[in-house]
Design an enzyme around this catalytic site. Structure first.
Site, PDB file in Angstrom:
ATOM      1  N   GLU A 320       0.875  -1.299  -0.045  1.00 30.53           N
ATOM      2  CA  GLU A 320      -0.053   0.233  -0.108  1.00 30.53           C
ATOM      3  C   GLU A 320       0.785   1.371   0.002  1.00 30.53           C
ATOM      4  OE1 GLU A 320      -3.563  -0.401   2.604  1.00 30.53           O
ATOM      5  OE2 GLU A 320      -2.122  -2.237   3.476  1.00 30.53           O
ATOM      6  N   GLU A 329       6.184  -0.246   6.211  1.00 29.10           N
ATOM      7  CA  GLU A 329       4.719  -0.088   6.189  1.00 29.10           C
ATOM      8  C   GLU A 329       4.051  -0.322   4.708  1.00 29.10           C
ATOM      9  OE1 GLU A 329       2.440   0.347   8.741  1.00 29.10           O
ATOM     10  OE2 GLU A 329       4.176  -0.618   9.837  1.00 29.10           O
TER      11      GLU A 329
END
Length: 468
Positions: A320, A329
């Site tokens: 993402e 992340e």
């Protein structure tokens, strides 16, 4: 350039597997996060899930487009009520009723909603919404009762592993003292009364990365290792994941809640990370997730609960690109946004037979640099900053292709990578050529603010550069 269709066909053949879970085995689901601007449509995502045999998915909201796409798919869905709605649903039953009516009953049963995560890691929410958690859970449950859905849809709330005061050894697991009376006990009471389970997010990667001098990588990745004996109960652990889950069981047992089950709602390992994120790599991500799937599909539990199969949701479905924080992340996905796998892991009992915990990539990502093709291993790319403005992009593009010496032949009119015919696309090609030529040295992807570095293979660049 090789045909993209051919590449996708090869990927489809390699990946045309299904998660086969027997009654005796645990279940493997996946988190479908959408903090990105380059993901496939929900309809395509549902087809991807079905093609892989993934029959359980967890969402972070109740987006109508996603729930509609999942209708009649046979995929079980866990949805979420966001933290920002905890206060209103906790203090106003009508607000809870309206939320359930708009986000649950409107889609159920065509969409197989099986659980509602009320909030997410609420105890570490900087907005301090902990006091609203259990009242919100109770009000949402009361709404389900009104529509006679309480026996079909479970309610819980994912807790971060940081809710524990102590986790080593596992037998000494305990919750933070300040959480026990105000929220842990009331929540576990509610879960017990409604026949639900505790949702836990567990990431051995964090513990390993912060303590790599003390924790064996093999132990963190479920690989063969001598094991660690728990000094409190004498049990031997061969994986950090199992030790973490048993620490949560021990913490519940310490306050007399031995009969509440656990579902691991998030766990995973990043394929790329920053320099200080020790252990982040494709090889380790493949080992962790692949060995975890093998453990789950074996049907065995943890040393403390050997008869209870594990149920987990891998994090996550896609890389993402808009997630904030460290590089890791944005790189937990099993898939790139173009639906290719980041690495291969076994998802069926048959695949497990010959699988070794060394990844076999589904393809070799290649970036042409000055007429050459180089293999991508933990690579970064330089892309145009569309917000820099046309004037700045044009000036930077002119420099990259001129004085900078970037290989811009392929983006000339009529050349192989001229299309898509946009300034941003051509600038990204030129900037990346210059950046790779300069061996990705610091400061070589700035162009006065017209470019920035990304650690995830950009879909636009992939389209432009494709495969030679």
């Amino acid at each position: 350039m090789a045909s993209r269709a051919f590449h996708l066909l090869v990927s489809a053949i390699v990946l045309s597997s299904a998660i086969v879970v027997s009654d005796a085995a645990g279940s493997v689901g996946i988190n479908y996060g959408r903090v990105a601007n380059n993901l496939p449509s929900p309809e395509k995502v549902v087809q991807l899930l079905k093609s892989q045999g993934i029959n359980k998915v967890k969402l972070y909201d109740t987006a109508a487009a996603v729930l509609t796409a999942l209708a009649n798919s046979g995929i079980s869905v866990a949805v979420a009520l966001p933290n920002e709605l905890l206060a209103s649903t906790a203090t106003d039953q009508s607000a809870a009723d309206n939320w359930v009516q708009s986000n649950i009953t409107k889609f159920y049963p065509q969409t197989k909603i099986e659980a509602i995560a009320v909030g997410n890691e609420v105890f570490v929410d900087p907005k301090n919404t902990t006091k609203y958690l259990v009242p919100a859970m109770k009000n949402i449950h009361a709404s389900l009762v009104k529509w006679k859905l309480n026996s079909s849809i479970k309610i819980s709330s994912p807790i971060a592993f940081s809710a524990l005061q102590n986790s080593y050894p596992s037998s000494a697991g305990s919750f933070k003292q300040e959480l026990i009376e105000p929220v842990i006990k009331p929540m576990l009471d509610f879960l017990k009364q409604t026949g639900s389970y505790l949702m836990v997010n567990a990431y051995p990667f964090f513990a390993y990365s912060a303590n790599s001098d003390q924790i064996s990588l093999d132990y963190a990745l479920f690989k063969d290792n001598p094991g660690v004996v728990d000094s409190g109960n004498g049990l031997k652990y061969h994986s950090l994941f199992e030790a973490q889950i048993d620490a949560v069981f021990a913490a519940m047992s310490a306050i007399q809640y031995d009969d509440v089950k656990i579902v691991v709602t998030e766990t995973g390992w990043p394929s790329i990370g920053d320099e200080n994120e020790i252990g982040a790599s494709e090889e380790n991500a493949a080992s962790y997730n692949g060995n975890l799937v093998r453990k789950v599909l074996s049907g065995s539990g943890t040393p403390l609960r050997p008869q209870d199969p594990l149920n987990v949701y891998l994090f996550g479905l896609f890389n993402e690109n808009k997630k904030p924080g460290p590089t890791s992340e944005r790189n937990y996905g099993l898939f790139y946004p173009d639906e290719q796998k980041v690495y291969n892991i076994p998802l069926t009992q048959e695949e497990l037979k010959g699988w070794q915990s060394t990844p076999v990539k589904t393809s070799t990502s290649r970036v042409p640099v000055s007429g050459e093709v180089k293999t991508q291993v933990g690579q970064t790319w330089c892309v145009a900053n569309g917000k820099a403005g046309e004037e700045k992009l044009k000036a930077a593009l002119e420099y990259a292709c001129g004085e900078g010496g970037a290989d811009c032949n392929a983006i000339q009119p009529g050349a192989a990578c001229y299309n898509p015919n946009s300034l941003e696309a051509r600038a990204s090609y030129a900037f990346n050529s210059y950046y790779q030529k300069k061996t990705r040295a610091a400061g070589t992807c700035e162009f006065g603010g017209a470019a920035y570095v990304v650690s995830q293979r950009p879909g636009m660049l992939f389209y432009l550069l494709n495969y030679k």
